[in-house]
Structure formats: C-alpha cells, structure tokens
Design a protein around this motif. Structure first.
Motif, PDB file in Angstrom:
ATOM      1  N   ILE A   1      -5.351  -4.849  -3.470  1.00 17.46           N
ATOM      2  CA  ILE A   1      -4.641  -4.128  -4.523  1.00 17.46           C
ATOM      3  C   ILE A   1      -4.885  -4.779  -5.886  1.00 17.46           C
ATOM      4  O   ILE A   1      -5.026  -4.097  -6.898  1.00 17.46           O
ATOM      5  CB  ILE A   1      -3.135  -4.033  -4.184  1.00 17.46           C
ATOM      6  CG1 ILE A   1      -2.967  -3.064  -3.000  1.00 17.46           C
ATOM      7  CG2 ILE A   1      -2.315  -3.557  -5.382  1.00 17.46           C
ATOM      8  CD1 ILE A   1      -1.549  -2.894  -2.557  1.00 17.46           C
TER       9      ILE A   1
ATOM     10  N   LEU B   1      -8.146   2.342   1.073  1.00 19.88           N
ATOM     11  CA  LEU B   1      -6.688   2.189   0.965  1.00 19.88           C
ATOM     12  C   LEU B   1      -6.022   2.467   2.316  1.00 19.88           C
ATOM     13  O   LEU B   1      -5.143   1.726   2.756  1.00 19.88           O
ATOM     14  CB  LEU B   1      -6.129   3.120  -0.110  1.00 19.88           C
ATOM     15  CG  LEU B   1      -4.599   3.151  -0.250  1.00 19.88           C
ATOM     16  CD1 LEU B   1      -4.069   1.820  -0.747  1.00 19.88           C
ATOM     17  CD2 LEU B   1      -4.151   4.279  -1.169  1.00 19.88           C
TER      18      LEU B   1
ATOM     19  N   GLY C   1     -10.232   5.801  -1.481  1.00 23.01           N
ATOM     20  CA  GLY C   1      -9.069   6.315  -0.754  1.00 23.01           C
ATOM     21  C   GLY C   1      -9.123   5.933   0.714  1.00 23.01           C
ATOM     22  O   GLY C   1      -8.107   5.590   1.320  1.00 23.01           O
TER      23      GLY C   1
ATOM     24  N   PRO D   1       0.822  -1.219   0.000  1.00 22.36           N
ATOM     25  CA  PRO D   1       0.000   0.000   0.000  1.00 22.36           C
ATOM     26  C   PRO D   1       0.850   1.260   0.000  1.00 22.36           C
ATOM     27  O   PRO D   1       0.408   2.309  -0.466  1.00 22.36           O
ATOM     28  CB  PRO D   1      -0.817  -0.119   1.297  1.00 22.36           C
ATOM     29  CG  PRO D   1      -0.099  -1.115   2.143  1.00 22.36           C
ATOM     30  CD  PRO D   1       0.636  -2.032   1.218  1.00 22.36           C
TER      31      PRO D   1
ATOM     32  N   PHE E   1       1.054   3.265  -3.277  1.00 22.07           N
ATOM     33  CA  PHE E   1      -0.023   4.200  -3.618  1.00 22.07           C
ATOM     34  C   PHE E   1      -0.001   5.415  -2.699  1.00 22.07           C
ATOM     35  O   PHE E   1      -0.225   6.544  -3.157  1.00 22.07           O
ATOM     36  CB  PHE E   1      -1.377   3.493  -3.550  1.00 22.07           C
ATOM     37  CG  PHE E   1      -1.567   2.510  -4.660  1.00 22.07           C
ATOM     38  CD1 PHE E   1      -1.946   2.944  -5.924  1.00 22.07           C
ATOM     39  CD2 PHE E   1      -1.332   1.165  -4.470  1.00 22.07           C
ATOM     40  CE1 PHE E   1      -2.095   2.048  -6.967  1.00 22.07           C
ATOM     41  CE2 PHE E   1      -1.479   0.255  -5.510  1.00 22.07           C
ATOM     42  CZ  PHE E   1      -1.865   0.703  -6.759  1.00 22.07           C
TER      43      PHE E   1
ATOM     44  N   THR F   1      -5.507   7.651  -8.287  1.00 20.35           N
ATOM     45  CA  THR F   1      -4.251   8.222  -7.798  1.00 20.35           C
ATOM     46  C   THR F   1      -3.677   9.195  -8.816  1.00 20.35           C
ATOM     47  O   THR F   1      -3.185  10.262  -8.476  1.00 20.35           O
ATOM     48  CB  THR F   1      -3.228   7.107  -7.510  1.00 20.35           C
ATOM     49  OG1 THR F   1      -3.782   6.210  -6.551  1.00 20.35           O
ATOM     50  CG2 THR F   1      -1.935   7.679  -6.955  1.00 20.35           C
TER      51      THR F   1
ATOM     52  N   LEU G   1      -7.639   2.206  -8.347  1.00 22.29           N
ATOM     53  CA  LEU G   1      -6.605   2.804  -7.506  1.00 22.29           C
ATOM     54  C   LEU G   1      -5.634   3.626  -8.351  1.00 22.29           C
ATOM     55  O   LEU G   1      -5.292   4.759  -8.031  1.00 22.29           O
ATOM     56  CB  LEU G   1      -5.821   1.719  -6.755  1.00 22.29           C
ATOM     57  CG  LEU G   1      -6.399   1.222  -5.435  1.00 22.29           C
ATOM     58  CD1 LEU G   1      -5.597   0.031  -4.935  1.00 22.29           C
ATOM     59  CD2 LEU G   1      -6.422   2.329  -4.400  1.00 22.29           C
TER      60      LEU G   1
END
Lengths: 267, 309
Positions: free
Chosen positions: B172, B203, B200, B27, B30, B183, B179
């Motif tokens: 993921i 995440l 978000g 993670p 990201f 992003t 994602l």
C-alpha cells in the motif's frame, strides 16, 4: 510503412502517417459487443487547433477519444500523438474524463485531485514538494477555484467539479488536451470559464480535442469539427465540415431542421 | 503476577488479533471505495477448500502448505468470479456470491469426509479460529520479551502475521498513488499509463494473503468484519484518504483489544462463569464502532446532493 498505405480508406491523402499532426488516428475500430461502436475511423488533428468531436448519442464520440488515449483497446487501428505511439507520448497528453464517470463521494479534497495530474512527474514514491502544491494552486486559480482547495470534492456543484477536472488536466502541463463532454451539465459561468481556459491553451500553441454535444456553440468555440456516426461523416474546418448536409448525414432524422438552421446556417 | 499471567495468556492472542485486524482493514479501505468490499468475505470463505485439500495432500497442519492451498483456492476463486462475470455476463455481486458459497460448501463437505479428528481443523475452527489457544506458555513475565529461548516458543501465527502485515503495508505504501488514482478515476489513471487491471488484481491478491493469514489464526468471522467495519467507520470520520486509512488502523486495533478483553472478562463482570468467543466479540465490537460512527461521525452526511453556490 510503405507508400502504398499513404491513402486513407476514403481516398484522401495522408501526410506521412500524420507525423506532423498532434493526433493521427488510422483505421480505428472499437467494439463492445457484436456491433462496432467505432468503425474504421481516420482522424487527423493539426497542431494548435481546437476540434469538436460531434455526433448523435451512441455515435462513438467518447469511445473514439478513449481508444485514441489507449484507455480502451481497439479491435484494429492505431493512434499516434505528435508522430509517436500514444504509450510514448503520455507525458504530452492531458485528459478530462466525463464528470459522471467518477465517484464524487471519494474521500479526497480539491487540491489532491489537481495533484493527481502530477503523477507522471512524481512517480510512485517521489516526494511531494511545496513547488508541486504551488503549481496545483496556480492551476486552480486558472479555473477560479482557488478558494475551494480544501473542500471535499462531493461538496462541489457540477460546474465546480468540472473546473477541478480541468485544473487537474492543466497540472499535467501537456501539449494535447482531450476533453470528454466538458460542458455537460455545467452552469453558464463555468462554461465561460472553461472556454476561456481552452482558448488560452490554443493561444499558447496547445491542441484541444473535445467531445461536444451542443451544436449551437460549435462555430463560436471551435475551429475544427469531426463529425462521427460510428464511421467518420466529415472532418475539417467549421466552414468545411459543419454544414447542413454533413449534419443531416450524421444525425439523420434525429436533428430538427430548425436546430440545423440555427447552428450550421448561422443566425 | 499480573504481568506474568497477562504476558503468557493474553498478550499473544491480543497481538495476533490486532495484527490480523490491521492486515485485513488496510486493503479493506481500497476494496470498500472500489465497491468490492465483499471480496474479503468471499476470500475468507473460498480458502476453506484450499486449506482442507492442502491438509489431505500433506497430512499435517503446517503453515506453508496451508498458505499455498488457501492462496491457490483464492486465486481459483478470483478467476472463477471473473469468468462467471465475463462469460456469463452476471453482475459482480452475484458472481462473488455464487463462487464463495459454493467453495465454502465444498470445503465443509471435504472436511466432513476426511479424517481431521487428530488435528485442529473443523468447521468451528474455520468460523471462529482459535485465538484463545494462541498462548505463550514459555513466558514468565514482561522480561520474556527479551529472552531468546522463550521467544522461540511464541505462537507461530505471530511472526507469520507480522510478515503478512509487512507485505500489506509495503504494497500500500509503494503503490499508494496509483491505487488512489485508479480507485478514484480509472480511465484517467489509464490515460496516464497506469496499468489498472494488474494493479487491481494485485490488490485482491494482497487482500487474499491477509485474509488467509488472518483466517488461519482468527477464523472467518473476524476476517469478514475487519475488511469492512473499520474502513467503513473510518470513512465516516474524515474526507481524506490518508486520514481514513489511519482511522481504520485505530478502529481495527480498538476492536481487537477491546473485543478480546470483553470476551475474556466481560461475562465474569456480569456474573457469568465462562468467557465467550474472542473472535465473535472482536467482530461485534467492530460493528459497534461502525454503529457509533454512523450516529456521531463528523462526515456521515457527506455529499448527498452537491451544494450549489
């Protein structure tokens, strides 16, 4: 809805809630803080038209576009696309955000960015096939960027980045194209390439709505104008809405009379 | 004999260190690209009061209440950060800084006031973890890996981290496209109907889960380092997100393995008597890898000024 509501705030008649229009915005108000950025705006975009949203800095041009897309939640008002709420019409909408709104240092290549336009088709785990890549390459060819497919996006010039964004919107294969300042900070060749693509879209019956800042090119590039300064100032064909009077009203003292003469009055 | 000693004393801490490093690095990729890299740092600090409170309520150091306590502390912190940011109109970095130091300090105070002498819970443990003690005494050699009885006595951290890592990988893998899209270009993602806010948030929750599981096993130093160093070093190796994530997994693994070996044997090689902290060495190795990629990584001078035609 009832017949009582078939008139907009300033009295013009509405066509059955814009069911026939590509985009119909009704009584849209958006606010970031105390002061509204967009106040009670109505906008109707006929199918197959090419509309420039113009107005002074901070007039709410981008905000109106984002609210229509559902990217910003409005305080009040609604937007319909081809007679449907935006959420149900997303497959028919393509969007080119402002180039400066993203981090061009992001680790991705030109072709990957164009493939992002296919997300609605691919879904979460749908397999990326050769046909998808072929389609993305075709979109790059339409903006003359096919030779840059493997480049990292940060290595492109501003104009090239803008063309990649347009290619991504083309990959969305939509009927209505929203563009936020597509000509901002691009070179002359890119500007010409972009306008060629947009006029090609219109020739195919697509609808184009672009936030635009260069008044001198409005009559050449667009057939309709939406003039905004927090509230709607004028809306219609270039002849109707792009006049010294409406521009004076929207821009006030901020627009030099010389510039007005060059643009609205023709050269 | 070598095999026996290695499996019993080194294999499990190495594996646990590696799993913890990967679970945080994934993670972290990201978070780094979203300019939220310090969220890992914040989480590893804020979970301390949650863990202490969980201990005070249950009286034992057990996995489930600790995870619940830590997770709720992380959620409280995330909400606090958002609240400070929005209500106070304070920039995100400052909001995080205030939240995580305040909560860590609160955790330390709680820890000092409560009687935790009977259990393995103190400020040092919170920082360094207890990697070296996660040994597998029932192992008699490589054959133990097939011995059901011996496997039952594996340190509990190992299966726990394996499950957490699976959750991280699954999240993921499933949400890779949204994602990446959100992003890179949040408003475009929203225009396509991707709900970027909940995504978000998810995440951050997944990152918190990884941080808590890793924190318990290896302490906050590794967590902080692994959220940032492997992804940052990986970014300098490639201009492709998928490749970056792969590099970050490799760097996390290298940090854990090399760090553990260096901590255990390095001082001996240098003539010293005692091993040094494995957690500290793993974090130091990840920092060294980042320094190395910053000097020789192929994409360290990536864009800067856009190239004109």
């Amino acid at each position: 809805m009832t017949a009582i509501e078939l008139a907009t705030s300033n009295g013009t008649l509405m066509d059955d809630h814009g069911a026939d229009a590509a985009l119909a915005i009704r009584s849209m108000t958006v606010s970031y803080g105390q002061k509204p950025a967009v106040f009670s705006v109505d906008m109707t975009v006929p199918r197959g038209s090419m509309t420039a949203i113009i107005g002074p800095n901070g007039a709410g041009k981008s905000t109106l576009l984002k609210a229509a897309l559902g990217v910003i939640k409005p305080l009040a008002g609604s937007a319909t696309v081809f007679g449907q709420p935006v959420e149900n019409a997303r497959a028919r909408i393509a969007y080119v955000p402002q180039r400066a709104s993203v981090d061009w240092d992001f680790p991705t290549r030109v072709l990957d960015v164009v493939l992002m336009g296919l997300y609605r088709e691919l879904g979460l785990l749908g397999r990326l096939r050769g046909t998808h890549k072929t389609r993305a390459m075709e979109c790059l060819e339409r903006v003359d960027m096919q030779d840059f497919a493997k480049r990292q996006i940060g290595q492109l010039s501003g104009g090239q980045q803008q063309r990649v964004f347009l290619a991504r919107a083309l990959a969305q294969n939509a009927d209505l194209y929203f563009l936020d300042e597509p000509f901002s900070g691009v070179d002359a060749a890119t500007e010409k390439a972009i306008i060629n693509v947009l006029q090609g879209l219109r020739a195919d019956g697509k609808t184009v709505v672009a936030v635009h800042h260069d008044l001198s090119t409005v009559p050449d590039y667009f057939d309709r104008v939406f003039l905004i300064n927090t509230t709607r100032v004028a809306e219609g064909t270039v002849e109707e809405a792009f006049t010294p009077q409406t521009l004076q009203e929207a821009y006030g003292g901020r627009l030099a009379m010389g510039q007005l003469g060059q643009t609205a009055l023709g050269t | 004999m070598m095999g026996e000693e290695f499996v019993a004393l080194s294999l499990t801490p190495m594996l646990i260190g590696t799993l913890a490093a990967i679970a945080c690095a994934l993670p972290g990729n990201f978070l780094l690209l979203r300019r939220q890299a310090l969220i890992g740092d914040a989480i590893s600090h804020v979970v301390l009061p949650g863990i202490v409170v969980a201990f005070l309520i249950t009286g034992v150091i057990a996995a489930v209440p600790m995870m619940l306590g830590a997770a709720s502390a992380a959620v409280v912190a995330v909400v606090m950060i958002e609240a400070i940011r929005r209500l106070g109109r304070i920039e995100p970095g400052a909001a995080m800084g205030v939240t995580f130091t305040a909560m860590f300090a609160g955790g330390v105070l709680l820890l000092e006031q409560s009687d935790t002498s009977a259990v393995h819970l103190d400020v040092e443990h919170a920082l360094f973890g207890n990697l070296e003690s996660l040994i597998w005494l029932d192992a008699t050699g490589w054959a133990s890996l097939l011995d059901v009885e011996a496997l039952a006595y594996l340190p509990v951290e190992l299966p726990r981290l394996l499950i957490v890592l699976s959750v991280v990988v699954l999240f993921i893998w499933v949400f890779w496209r949204p994602l990446k899209l959100s992003t890179f270009d949040e408003s475009f993602a929203q225009s396509m109907g991707i709900r970027t806010g909940p995504l978000g948030f998810a995440l951050v929750i997944v990152a918190a889960l990884a941080a808590v599981a890793a924190f318990d096993a290896v302490g906050s130093i590794i967590v902080i380092a692994m959220f940032i160093c492997p992804p940052a070093a990986a970014r300098l190796m490639t201009n492709h997100l998928g490749t970056q994530v792969a590099w970050s997994v490799l760097f996390a693994t290298l940090s854990a393995v090399i760090g553990y070996v260096l901590a255990g044997y390095g001082p001996l090689w240098l003539g010293a008597d005692n091993a040094v902290s494995a957690a500290g060495m793993i974090a130091a190795v990840s920092g060294a890898i980042l320094a190395l990629t910053a000097i020789v990584g192929p994409h360290r001078s990536r864009s800067g000024a856009p190239a004109e035609e």
